[in-house]
Design a protein around this motif. Structure first.
Motif, PDB file in Angstrom:
ATOM      1  N   HIS A 125      35.285  64.039  15.184  1.00 45.86           N
ATOM      2  CA  HIS A 125      35.006  62.857  14.371  1.00 45.86           C
ATOM      3  C   HIS A 125      33.520  62.508  14.375  1.00 45.86           C
ATOM      4  O   HIS A 125      33.005  61.925  13.417  1.00 45.86           O
ATOM      5  N   ARG A 126      32.828  62.915  15.436  1.00 48.19           N
ATOM      6  CA  ARG A 126      31.390  62.602  15.514  1.00 48.19           C
ATOM      7  C   ARG A 126      30.588  63.307  14.424  1.00 48.19           C
ATOM      8  O   ARG A 126      29.470  62.893  14.088  1.00 48.19           O
ATOM      9  N   LEU A 127      31.162  64.381  13.848  1.00 49.87           N
ATOM     10  CA  LEU A 127      30.454  65.112  12.795  1.00 49.87           C
ATOM     11  C   LEU A 127      30.712  64.546  11.409  1.00 49.87           C
ATOM     12  O   LEU A 127      30.023  64.900  10.456  1.00 49.87           O
ATOM     13  N   ARG A 128      31.727  63.704  11.286  1.00 51.03           N
ATOM     14  CA  ARG A 128      32.059  63.181   9.960  1.00 51.03           C
ATOM     15  C   ARG A 128      31.013  62.162   9.516  1.00 51.03           C
ATOM     16  O   ARG A 128      30.435  61.439  10.330  1.00 51.03           O
ATOM     17  N   ARG A 129      30.801  62.123   8.236  1.00 50.05           N
ATOM     18  CA  ARG A 129      29.827  61.189   7.671  1.00 50.05           C
ATOM     19  C   ARG A 129      30.373  60.608   6.374  1.00 50.05           C
ATOM     20  O   ARG A 129      31.084  61.276   5.626  1.00 50.05           O
ATOM     21  N   ARG A 130      30.012  59.346   6.126  1.00 48.60           N
ATOM     22  CA  ARG A 130      30.224  58.779   4.805  1.00 48.60           C
ATOM     23  C   ARG A 130      29.120  59.314   3.899  1.00 48.60           C
ATOM     24  O   ARG A 130      28.011  59.616   4.366  1.00 48.60           O
ATOM     25  N   PRO A 131      29.392  59.435   2.616  1.00 45.90           N
ATOM     26  CA  PRO A 131      28.328  59.889   1.714  1.00 45.90           C
ATOM     27  C   PRO A 131      27.066  59.042   1.797  1.00 45.90           C
ATOM     28  O   PRO A 131      25.949  59.576   1.710  1.00 45.90           O
ATOM     29  N   ASP A 132      27.222  57.716   1.982  1.00 47.70           N
ATOM     30  CA  ASP A 132      26.034  56.863   2.022  1.00 47.70           C
ATOM     31  C   ASP A 132      25.271  56.951   3.340  1.00 47.70           C
ATOM     32  O   ASP A 132      24.228  56.321   3.507  1.00 47.70           O
ATOM     33  N   GLU A 133      25.806  57.743   4.302  1.00 46.71           N
ATOM     34  CA  GLU A 133      25.096  57.946   5.563  1.00 46.71           C
ATOM     35  C   GLU A 133      24.186  59.171   5.524  1.00 46.71           C
ATOM     36  O   GLU A 133      23.417  59.409   6.458  1.00 46.71           O
ATOM     37  N   LEU A 134      24.277  59.974   4.463  1.00 44.93           N
ATOM     38  CA  LEU A 134      23.466  61.178   4.363  1.00 44.93           C
ATOM     39  C   LEU A 134      22.105  60.868   3.762  1.00 44.93           C
ATOM     40  O   LEU A 134      21.974  60.007   2.889  1.00 44.93           O
ATOM     41  N   ASP A 135      21.096  61.601   4.231  1.00 47.22           N
ATOM     42  CA  ASP A 135      19.782  61.499   3.597  1.00 47.22           C
ATOM     43  C   ASP A 135      19.877  62.093   2.195  1.00 47.22           C
ATOM     44  O   ASP A 135      20.599  63.073   1.968  1.00 47.22           O
ATOM     45  N   ALA A 136      19.163  61.515   1.282  1.00 48.05           N
ATOM     46  CA  ALA A 136      19.196  62.003  -0.099  1.00 48.05           C
ATOM     47  C   ALA A 136      18.637  63.417  -0.166  1.00 48.05           C
ATOM     48  O   ALA A 136      17.596  63.717   0.423  1.00 48.05           O
ATOM     49  N   PHE A 137      19.365  64.284  -0.856  1.00 49.08           N
ATOM     50  CA  PHE A 137      18.898  65.655  -1.050  1.00 49.08           C
ATOM     51  C   PHE A 137      17.934  65.698  -2.236  1.00 49.08           C
ATOM     52  O   PHE A 137      18.095  64.982  -3.216  1.00 49.08           O
ATOM     53  N   GLU A 138      16.939  66.570  -2.130  1.00 44.53           N
ATOM     54  CA  GLU A 138      16.060  66.835  -3.262  1.00 44.53           C
ATOM     55  C   GLU A 138      16.433  68.185  -3.852  1.00 44.53           C
ATOM     56  O   GLU A 138      16.555  69.175  -3.139  1.00 44.53           O
ATOM     57  N   GLY A 139      16.622  68.232  -5.140  1.00 44.89           N
ATOM     58  CA  GLY A 139      16.970  69.481  -5.786  1.00 44.89           C
ATOM     59  C   GLY A 139      18.461  69.735  -5.745  1.00 44.89           C
ATOM     60  O   GLY A 139      19.272  68.840  -5.488  1.00 44.89           O
ATOM     61  N   ASP A 140      18.850  70.997  -5.988  1.00 46.83           N
ATOM     62  CA  ASP A 140      20.259  71.364  -6.067  1.00 46.83           C
ATOM     63  C   ASP A 140      20.879  71.486  -4.674  1.00 46.83           C
ATOM     64  O   ASP A 140      20.203  71.834  -3.694  1.00 46.83           O
ATOM     65  N   VAL A 141      22.183  71.198  -4.629  1.00 49.21           N
ATOM     66  CA  VAL A 141      22.949  71.314  -3.386  1.00 49.21           C
ATOM     67  C   VAL A 141      24.205  72.135  -3.687  1.00 49.21           C
ATOM     68  O   VAL A 141      24.996  71.767  -4.564  1.00 49.21           O
ATOM     69  N   LEU A 142      24.373  73.235  -2.977  1.00 44.25           N
ATOM     70  CA  LEU A 142      25.539  74.099  -3.138  1.00 44.25           C
ATOM     71  C   LEU A 142      26.536  73.772  -2.032  1.00 44.25           C
ATOM     72  O   LEU A 142      26.223  73.920  -0.845  1.00 44.25           O
ATOM     73  N   ALA A 143      27.711  73.322  -2.427  1.00 45.08           N
ATOM     74  CA  ALA A 143      28.743  72.975  -1.447  1.00 45.08           C
ATOM     75  C   ALA A 143      29.751  74.112  -1.302  1.00 45.08           C
ATOM     76  O   ALA A 143      30.056  74.830  -2.257  1.00 45.08           O
ATOM     77  N   VAL A 144      30.264  74.252  -0.093  1.00 45.86           N
ATOM     78  CA  VAL A 144      31.373  75.154   0.205  1.00 45.86           C
ATOM     79  C   VAL A 144      32.455  74.301   0.845  1.00 45.86           C
ATOM     80  O   VAL A 144      32.282  73.811   1.966  1.00 45.86           O
ATOM     81  N   ALA A 145      33.543  74.061   0.130  1.00 48.85           N
ATOM     82  CA  ALA A 145      34.664  73.269   0.653  1.00 48.85           C
ATOM     83  C   ALA A 145      35.774  74.244   1.023  1.00 48.85           C
ATOM     84  O   ALA A 145      36.382  74.861   0.146  1.00 48.85           O
ATOM     85  N   THR A 146      36.032  74.399   2.313  1.00 50.37           N
ATOM     86  CA  THR A 146      36.878  75.512   2.731  1.00 50.37           C
ATOM     87  C   THR A 146      37.907  75.112   3.781  1.00 50.37           C
ATOM     88  O   THR A 146      37.653  74.241   4.620  1.00 50.37           O
ATOM     89  N   ARG A 147      39.059  75.769   3.714  1.00 54.44           N
ATOM     90  CA  ARG A 147      40.088  75.640   4.748  1.00 54.44           C
ATOM     91  C   ARG A 147      40.129  76.880   5.634  1.00 54.44           C
ATOM     92  O   ARG A 147      40.974  76.982   6.523  1.00 54.44           O
ATOM     93  N   GLU A 148      39.242  77.837   5.375  1.00 61.05           N
ATOM     94  CA  GLU A 148      39.212  79.099   6.113  1.00 61.05           C
ATOM     95  C   GLU A 148      37.820  79.320   6.694  1.00 61.05           C
ATOM     96  O   GLU A 148      36.819  78.849   6.135  1.00 61.05           O
TER      97      GLU A 148
END
Length: 489
Positions: A125-148
């Motif tokens: 749980h210590r690794l979980r973050r709300r979106p508003d807790e993240l620093d703003a990214f500059e440029g494109d962000v590639l996400a990988v949403a995975t169960r494996e």
């Protein structure tokens, strides 16, 4: 079900309810703003519109129903406190609608949520973050949403796509499966092989059973966390962020690296390790080859799926009273102890009735509760690598299936149907139960005044009117030895 500890005085008299795991995950994501524009659980009209066309009633695209199921007695209140499995209050639901699901006939509550505290249950749980807790990214962000886990091929494809897009990488382990802890550890274990600055943020998002809607929901979650692209296996329209499908990769046996198929001579392409072959290696306790996955991932795979001979297992006997299931179960437990190599716990029906389920009646509800209790204990034994041998009547298919699900989430489950005919069971009747049931002294007696639903998913069927106890035990042992759970003598 009254809310008490940890609440303001104005809320302590409100009823409290613990949502199921999927609803609890939805609750957390609504409170975190990941499910924006949702502010709570959906009502009947919104739910119907989402199911029919993937949109809320106001036309906003939304992929899955987000609903809260409750017992009928909660539908008469104006507010309900929602709590986690440990009883910690998380939010107050202001009820805007109580409605009945036309498919299941179960009751649902809809309305906005008022957060009381951030959820703190679940692994990492210590690794979980709300979106508003993240620093703003500059440029494109590639996400990988995975169960494996990410193996060498996926890591190579990810690096290639991220470099092409000049994008930062966001890895979202989707929690809600059987091995959440191993998934997160496996992803943390390959952090050095991810592009610089990659972030790993676990997200509680159980699978919905609909592949297309699941991808749409992943894209929405990725967008909520600031992603501009989502890595995917195939293209799809209507997602919250564009999907990026990497070019095919394979293992080049000539130079011993993973790279795009277009750069490999056809006769140098090595066949990929299939999921079935991977499971065979893990079941046998053989090493997963380094060319396929990094050692850190291989170690987590082995922890999540131990070799069969050291994996927890439940052998669950079911059959009529007097069928001989207790005799065979005791014989099996003794035989396993004599062979060694496994810790064995016998959960026999009569013993469980006296110790684990004392006070329960023989009503259907109490009999179901008795089987669920046995299943819970068996699952915990299995979780820790033990062998649980259970011998209740367990007459109802739905309850047996529930136990199978509980155990299968943490180990292996074997169902043995002791299909001794009713006439033989009644002839034995050493406790006189059938005679009392025939005389009407025992209501709802299985096989006489209450049904026994014969299993159609048994791994083994025995008839002790045709088999001696030693022969029946030998049949079960043969199954366990042949399946790799028990060593041959």
């Amino acid at each position: 079900m009254t809310a008490e500890a940890g609440l303001p005085d104005t809320l302590r008299d409100l009823p409290a309810w613990t949502p199921d795991p999927v609803e609890l995950a939805d609750l957390e994501l609504v409170l975190a703003g990941v499910y924006r524009p949702l502010e709570g659980f959906l009502g009947s009209f919104d739910t119907a519109m989402v199911i029919a066309g993937g949109r809320l009633a106001d036309g906003t695209p939304w992929p899955v129903p987000v609903t809260l199921s409750v017992p009928k007695e909660l539908t008469g209140h104006e507010r309900v406190v929602l709590q986690d499995p440990e009883g910690v209050p998380l939010a107050v639901l202001r009820i805007g609608e109580a409605w009945q699901d036309p498919t299941t006939q179960g009751w649902r509550l809809a309305g906005p949520l008022e957060a009381l505290r951030a959820p703190a249950h679940g692994p990492f749980h210590r690794l979980r973050r709300r979106p508003d807790e993240l620093d703003a990214f500059e440029g494109d962000v590639l996400a990988v949403a995975t169960r494996e886990p990410l193996h060498r091929k996926q890591l190579g494809q990810l690096r290639q796509v991220a470099e092409r897009l000049a994008a930062k990488v966001l890895v979202l382990p989707l929690l809600g499966g059987e091995h959440d802890e191993s998934l997160v550890r496996a992803l943390l274990g390959v952090r050095k092989e991810l592009p610089d600055g990659a972030q790993i943020i676990p997200v509680p998002l159980p699978a919905r059973g609909d592949r297309e809607r699941d991808i749409l929901l992943r894209a929405h979650v990725a967008a909520a966390y600031g992603a501009t692209h989502l890595l995917a296996e195939r293209e799809m329209e209507g997602t919250a962020v564009p999907l990026v499908v990497p070019e095919p990769w394979a293992y080049d046996a000539d130079v011993e690296v993973w790279r795009p198929v277009a750069r490999i001579e056809p006769d140098h392409v090595q066949a990929e390790l299939t999921p079935e072959r991977l499971n065979d290696l893990l079941d046998a306790g053989e090493p997963v080859p380094d060319w396929f996955t990094p050692p850190a991932v291989a170690a987590e795979l082995a922890l999540a799926r131990p070799p069969k001979r050291s994996r927890g297992i439940t052998v669950f006997f079911t059959g009529l009273s007097g069928s001989g299931k207790s005799t065979v179960a005791r014989g099996l437990a003794d035989a396993l102890v004599e062979r060694g190599g496994r810790t064995v716990t016998l959960l026999d029906g009569d013993v469980v009735r006296r110790m684990l389920s004392a006070g329960l009646t023989f009503s259907r509800a109490d009999r179901d509760l008795n089987i669920r209790r046995i299943g819970f204990v068996a699952a915990e034994i299995t979780r820790h690598g033990g062998t649980a041998v259970c011998a209740p009547i367990a007459p109802y298919a739905a309850t047996r299936a529930e136990v199978r699900r509980m155990v299968s989430a943490v180990g292996d489950f074997i169902l043995v149907h002791v299909a001794t005919p009713l006439e033989e069971c009644e002839r034995r009747d050493r406790k006189g139960l059938y005679a009392k049931a025939r005389a009407g002294q025992i209501p709802e007696f299985t096989g006489i005044s209450d049904p026994y639903e014969e299993p159609d998913d048994a791994d083994l069927t025995l008839d002790t009117s045709r088999l001696a106890p030693d022969e029946a035990v030998a049949r079960v042992l043969d199954l366990l030895v042949g399946g790799g759970w028990v060593r041959a003598e």
